[in-house]
Design an enzyme around this catalytic site. Structure first.
Site: not given
Ligand code: DOR
Ligand code: ZN
Length: 345
Positions: A13, A174, A251, A263, A17, A99, A136, A15, A247
Site C-alpha cells: 500500500h 491500514h 504531502h 492526512a 503521486r 481500491k 479503505h 502513494h 501507506d
Molecule cells: O493518511 C492518509 N493519506 N490516508 C489515506 O487514506 C490517503 C493518504 C493520502 O493519499 O494522502
Molecule cells: Zn493510503
C-alpha cells in the site's frame, strides 16, 4: 542479532503521486522494495485500465537507473466503474486490484463510493474473475466519531459485503484497531489486512499531546495504545494474513502545517529501519521476513522475490534526512521519536 538477511520486501500500500512528487519519492521506495501496490487516488483518479497503463508508464519513466522495481497498479472504484474494464485490465495484467474509497473518507476520495450497494454488481464480477478489492475501511457518516469509524465500517459495510459476495478477496488496508485485527483473524480465508509502519509506533498521543503534531496525522487516524499493541501482536505474529502496507503518503510541509492539514505520513525512507526496531523490541526479528516479504505475495498469489536485502545493526544511529526536497518544497519524513540502529546495507 546484529545482521539479518531477508528476501527483498514489497510494500502492499503506497502513494507515489505524480509529476515532481513522484520523481522525488519513488527512489526512496525503489531502493529497498521490489514491488508496491500503487494507490490510485490521483487528481483525477486512476479510474480506468487506460489510466492505469499511462500512470504505470510515468512511474517507470521516473525510476532511477539500475533500480528494479515493479509498480503493481490498482483502479479507483467509482459508481461508474465498468466491470468489463476491470476484468479485462486484470486478465491483461495491467491492474492487480481495485481500491474502494468511501466518498469523503480521505485524501482525494470525493470520487469514491457513496452507495456501496451500487457497486455490488462490479464486486460480483470481480469475485468471479478473482480480482482482489483493497479497502479503505472507514465510514464517513458525520455522526460517527473519527476514532470509531473503522469499527463501524466493519459492521456496516465490510461484513455485509462479505456476506453478500463471499468469494470476493479483500484486503483491509491500514488496520488501526483491535476490531480490525479480530475481524481478519476470525474470518475464514479470503480476507487479509495490511498494517503501516507508523501505526506500529505511534498512538493518538503523538498527534495531540504537547501541541498539535500534523506530521503524525493520517487516516485512519492513530488510535489509543491498546489498539497499537494489538497491531504489534498481529504484525509480529508471522500469521499469513497480515503484511506490510506502509501507506507512505507524502504531502508538502505547507499542506500539512496548515489550519486544515492533509492526512498522510511519509515513511518510505526509514520504514525498514523502523520495522526492524519494532520486531527486535517484540523479540520477533525472525518473523520480519514473513511480514515484509512473504505474506503479501502469498495473499496476492504472486511469487516471492528471489533477491535478498541485508539489514545491519549499527553502533551509531542511522542518519536519514528529517525532510526531503521536492521541486515544490520540502516533505517531512516520519520521525519515530527514537534513534534507529537497523540499516539496510
Ligand atoms: O493518511 C492518509 N493519506 N490516508 C489515506 O487514506 C490517503 C493518504 C493520502 O493519499 O494522502
Ligand atoms: Zn493510503
Amino acid at each position: 542479532m546484529q545482521e539479518l538477511t531477508i528476501r527483498r520486501p514489497d510494500d502492499w500500500h503506497l502513494h507515489l503521486r505524480d509529476g515532481d512528487m513522484l520523481e522525488s519519492v519513488l527512489p526512496h521506495t525503489s531502493r529497498h522494495f521490489a514491488r508496491a501496490i500503487v494507490m490510485p487516488n490521483l487528481v483525477p483518479p486512476v479510474a480506468t485500465t487506460a489510466d492505469a497503463r499511462a500512470y504505470r508508464q510515468r512511474i517507470e519513466k521516473a525510476l532511477p537507473e539500475g533500480d528494479s522495481f515493479t509498480p503493481i497498479m490498482t483502479l479507483y472504484l467509482t459508481e461508474d466503474t465498468q466491470a468489463e474494464d476491470v476484468v479485462s485490465g486484470f486478465q491483461g495484467g495491467t491492474i492487480s486490484a481495485v481500491k474502494l474509497y468511501p466518498a469523503g473518507a480521505t485524501t482525494n476520495s470525493h470520487n469514491g463510493v457513496r452507495d456501496i450497494e451500487a457497486v455490488y454488481p462490479v464486486l460480483e464480477r470481480m469475485a468471479e474473475a478473482g480480482v482482489p478489492l483493497c479497502v479503505h475501511g472507514e465510514v464517513t457518516d458525520s455522526e460517527i466519531d473519527i476514532f470509531d469509524r473503522e469499527a463501524v465500517f466493519i459492521e456496516r459495510v465490510l461484513h455485509p459485503i462479505r456476506q453478500h459476495i463471499p468469494g470476493l478477496r479483500i484486503i483491509m488496508e491500514h488496520i488501526t484497531t483491535s476490531d480490525g485485527i479480530d475481524y481478519v483473524e476470525s474470518s475464514p480465508e479470503g480476507i487479509a489486512g495490511t498494517i503501516t509502519t507508523h501505526h506500529l509506533i505511534i498512538n493518538r498521543n503523538a498527534i495531540l499531546v504537547g501541541g498539535i503534531k500534523p506530521h503524525y496525522y493520517c487516516l485512519p487516524i492513530a488510535k489509543r495504545e491498546s489498539h497499537r499493541l494489538a497491531l504489534r501482536r498481529a504484525a509480529t505474529s508471522g500469521k499469513k494474513r497480515f503484511f506490510l502496507g506502509t501507506d507512505s503518503a507524502p504531502h508538502l510541509d505547507t499542506d500539512k502545517e496548515s489550519a486544515c492539514g492533509c492526512a498522510g505520513v511519509f515513511s518510505s525512507i526509514n520504514t525498514l529501519s523502523c520495522l526492524a526496531h519494532v520486531f527486535e523490541e517484540e523479540d520477533a526479528l525472525d518473523r520480519l521476513e514473513a511480514f515484509v516479504s512473504l505474506n503479501g505475495p502469498g495473499f496476492y498469489g504472486l511469487p516471492v522475490n528471489e533477491e535478498t536485502i541485508r539489514l545491519v545493526r549499527r553502533q551509531q544511529p542511522v542518519d536519514y534526512p528529517e525532510r526531503i526536497e521536492t521541486a515544490s518544497g520540502p516533505v517531512t519524513v516520519f520521525d519515530p521519536m527514537f534513534p534507529l540502529y537497523w540499516d539496510v546495507a
